[in-house]
Design an enzyme around this catalytic site. Structure first.
Site, PDB file in Angstrom:
ATOM      1  N   GLU A  60     -18.921  24.481  13.964  1.00 30.46           N
ATOM      2  CA  GLU A  60     -20.011  25.218  14.621  1.00 30.46           C
ATOM      3  C   GLU A  60     -20.952  25.651  13.507  1.00 30.46           C
ATOM      4  O   GLU A  60     -20.637  26.567  12.748  1.00 30.46           O
ATOM      5  CB  GLU A  60     -19.449  26.458  15.331  1.00 30.46           C
ATOM      6  CG  GLU A  60     -18.564  26.165  16.521  1.00 30.46           C
ATOM      7  CD  GLU A  60     -19.366  25.838  17.774  1.00 30.46           C
ATOM      8  OE1 GLU A  60     -20.611  25.832  17.723  1.00 30.46           O
ATOM      9  OE2 GLU A  60     -18.740  25.584  18.807  1.00 30.46           O
TER      10      GLU A  60
ATOM     11  N   CYS B  64     -26.968  32.120  14.476  1.00 34.54           N
ATOM     12  CA  CYS B  64     -27.187  30.674  14.410  1.00 34.54           C
ATOM     13  C   CYS B  64     -28.165  30.206  15.476  1.00 34.54           C
ATOM     14  O   CYS B  64     -28.710  29.116  15.370  1.00 34.54           O
ATOM     15  CB  CYS B  64     -25.861  29.954  14.556  1.00 34.54           C
ATOM     16  SG  CYS B  64     -24.878  30.649  15.862  1.00 34.54           S
TER      17      CYS B  64
END
Ligand code: NAP
Length: 461
Positions: A236, A270
């Site tokens: 991720e 993110c």
């Protein structure tokens, strides 16, 4: 962060004061933890009902301890207290959904008699724990991103060893203590903080760690993928999230949401909204709505109740982001607000007239910066949104269903949001990226699948 003897000293990114200490682990600690985890899995596996009960109890205890956990996150990450509390609430959600998965986990019937060779046979699958899991986590969600690894691992029946980010290890330890209180045997979740080059590598290299689940930066993630060729590796990674605002879209709501989504935790998410493509017809109105809201954000101490934006994780990152802003302005971008360092903080910054080749557009800023570019043609805006090596989440504001469907089909991202910012996430949804942004999906239901192996059983009665 600094090390003293066998302790890792954690400092506030906001004012440098010491906020706590945790044990400073070594490669030998990893070896011992893996041996403990493997023995626990082999000799005392957790029944699905036990896993579910522990996960439910943990969700309850995290909720009860929200204030304390929020303060720990705020202290170690300089995440403003009000958003740090939200992170703790989200961890409740992550554990709650993982408990559901622990209860539902099952294989499936295989239609083996559908071929002649299968006549008279019975076939089905079992979903079995993959083995010991190694979790490596970043600094920006020190509780909930650990939860996204630990809760599914427990649900899947896998013991997990977590190496938290060195700047923010305390939340991972706090979660561990709560889980032990809830009845999780100690071998099932162990935390080892320490140097990435020692603890991180030891986890990645250990032959008995069967799966690495990594959240962090792109280069580190893909290098782990190469290093651990024989393991399952879930990544991720980073992103530079775009949002496209069409003239028929609700640009006022977009401005409202982006004034939060570009600056929450100083842009260190993110899926922080970074690139904004706004149609020429509404660009002036949109900017006139956005800029005052960004200027009104309260900047300062993360422990103050009213603070919206605090310090970046390090002064090095503050200086890097400021340098990128200065570079963009030298290349023709206009600073509409912010752009300056005040005390130890970079003020929330909106840049206009950016071009795709500037670093504030091309790379992941991971700072409180939103870069706005105007466009005239929708297809061109979609092309600009896709013009990146990242692919985590993207968004479009439009009232036109055909344009929304076009975006959903065209944007090359793990998630496409319509009339919502790309920064939006609920913890049960499939979350993850394509291209450089990663190779997996998190969210308990999806992570549990990753953490199990399918075993086929064929019976000839
Ligand atoms: P990072 O520097 O990549 O660090 C992440 C973790 O990896 C830390 O625990 C770090 O340890 C460890 N690490 C570093 N080098 C390693 C190596 N060679 N082998 C094994 N472990 C290693 O990332 P960060 O600065 O903490 O986090 C920011 C990044 O994470 C951004 O790019 C952001 O977009 C991404 N992120 C992605 C998601 C997502 O779900 N897609 C969510 C949040 C953040 P040390 O701390 O000891 O260096």
């Amino acid at each position: 962060m600094s090390t003293q003897h066998d302790e890792l000293v954690v400092h506030s990114p906001y004012d440098g004061t010491e906020v706590g200490r945790v044990p400073n682990g070594t490669g030998a600690d990893v070896d011992a933890a893996v041996a403990r985890a493997l023995a626990a899995m082999q000799t005392a596996p957790l029944a699905q009902s036990e896993r579910a009960a522990i996960l439910d109890a943990a969700a309850r205890r995290i909720g009860e301890e929200e204030e304390r956990l929020g303060r720990t996150i705020a202290a170690e990450a300089a995440k403003p207290l009000k958003t740090a509390r939200v992170e703790a609430q989200r961890a409740v959600s992550t554990f709650t959904f993982a408990a559901v998965e622990a209860r539902k986990l099952a294989g499936e019937m295989v239609p083996i008699e559908a071929s002649d060779v299968g006549a008279g046979k019975l076939a089905f699958t079992l979903q079995l724990p993959v083995g010991v899991v190694g979790g490596i986590t970043p600094f920006n969600f020190p509780l909930n991103l650990v939860a996204h690894k630990v809760a599914p691992a427990i649900a899947a029946g896998c013991p997990i060893i977590v190496k938290p980010a060195s700047q923010t290890p305390m939340s991972a330890f706090a979660l561990r203590d709560l889980l032990y209180e809830c009845g999780l045997p100690e071998a099932w979740y162990q935390v080892i903080a320490g140097k990435a080059s020692e603890v991180g590598n030891a986890l990645v290299d250990h032959p008995d760690v069967r799966l690495i689940t990594f959240t962090g930066s792109v280069d580190v993630g893909w290098s782990i993928r190469e290093r651990a060729a024989r393991k399952k590796v879930g990544l991720e990674l980073g992103n530079n999230a775009p949002v496209v605002i069409e003239p028929d879209g609700d640009w006022a709501t977009a401005a409202d949401k982006i004034s939060v989504a570009g600056f929450s935790h100083a842009g260190q998410s993110c899926i922080s909204t970074q690139r904004v493509y706004v149609h020429d017809d509404v660009a002036d109105d949109f900017l006139a709505a956005l800029v005052p809201k960004v200027e009104a954000l309260v900047v300062g101490d993360p422990m103050n109740e009213t603070t919206d934006v605090s310090a970046l994780i390090s002064t090095g990152d503050r200086d890097r982001v400021q340098e990128w802003v200065e570079e963009a302005t030298a290349q023709g971008a206009e600073v509409l607000c912010g752009g300056k360092v005040e005390g130890n903080l970079l003020l929330p910054t909106v840049l206009a007239n950016v071009t795709p080749d500037m670093r504030v557009c091309r790379d992941e800023v991971f700072g409180p910066v939103v870069a706005v570019q105007r466009y005239r043609d929708y297809e061109e805006a979609l092309r600009l949104a896709n013009d990146t090596r990242y692919g985590l989440q993207a968004a479009v504001f439009t009232a036109d269903l055909a344009k929304a469907v076009r975006a959903a089909r065209t944007l090359d991202y793990g998630g496409v949001l319509i009339n919502e910012v790309p920064t939006w996430r609920a913890d049960q949804m499939p979350y993850g990226g394509v291209r450089d942004s990663g190779n997996t999906r998190e969210g308990p239901a999806y992570a549990v699948r990753e953490m199990t192996e399918t075993r086929l059983v064929v019976i000839q009665p």
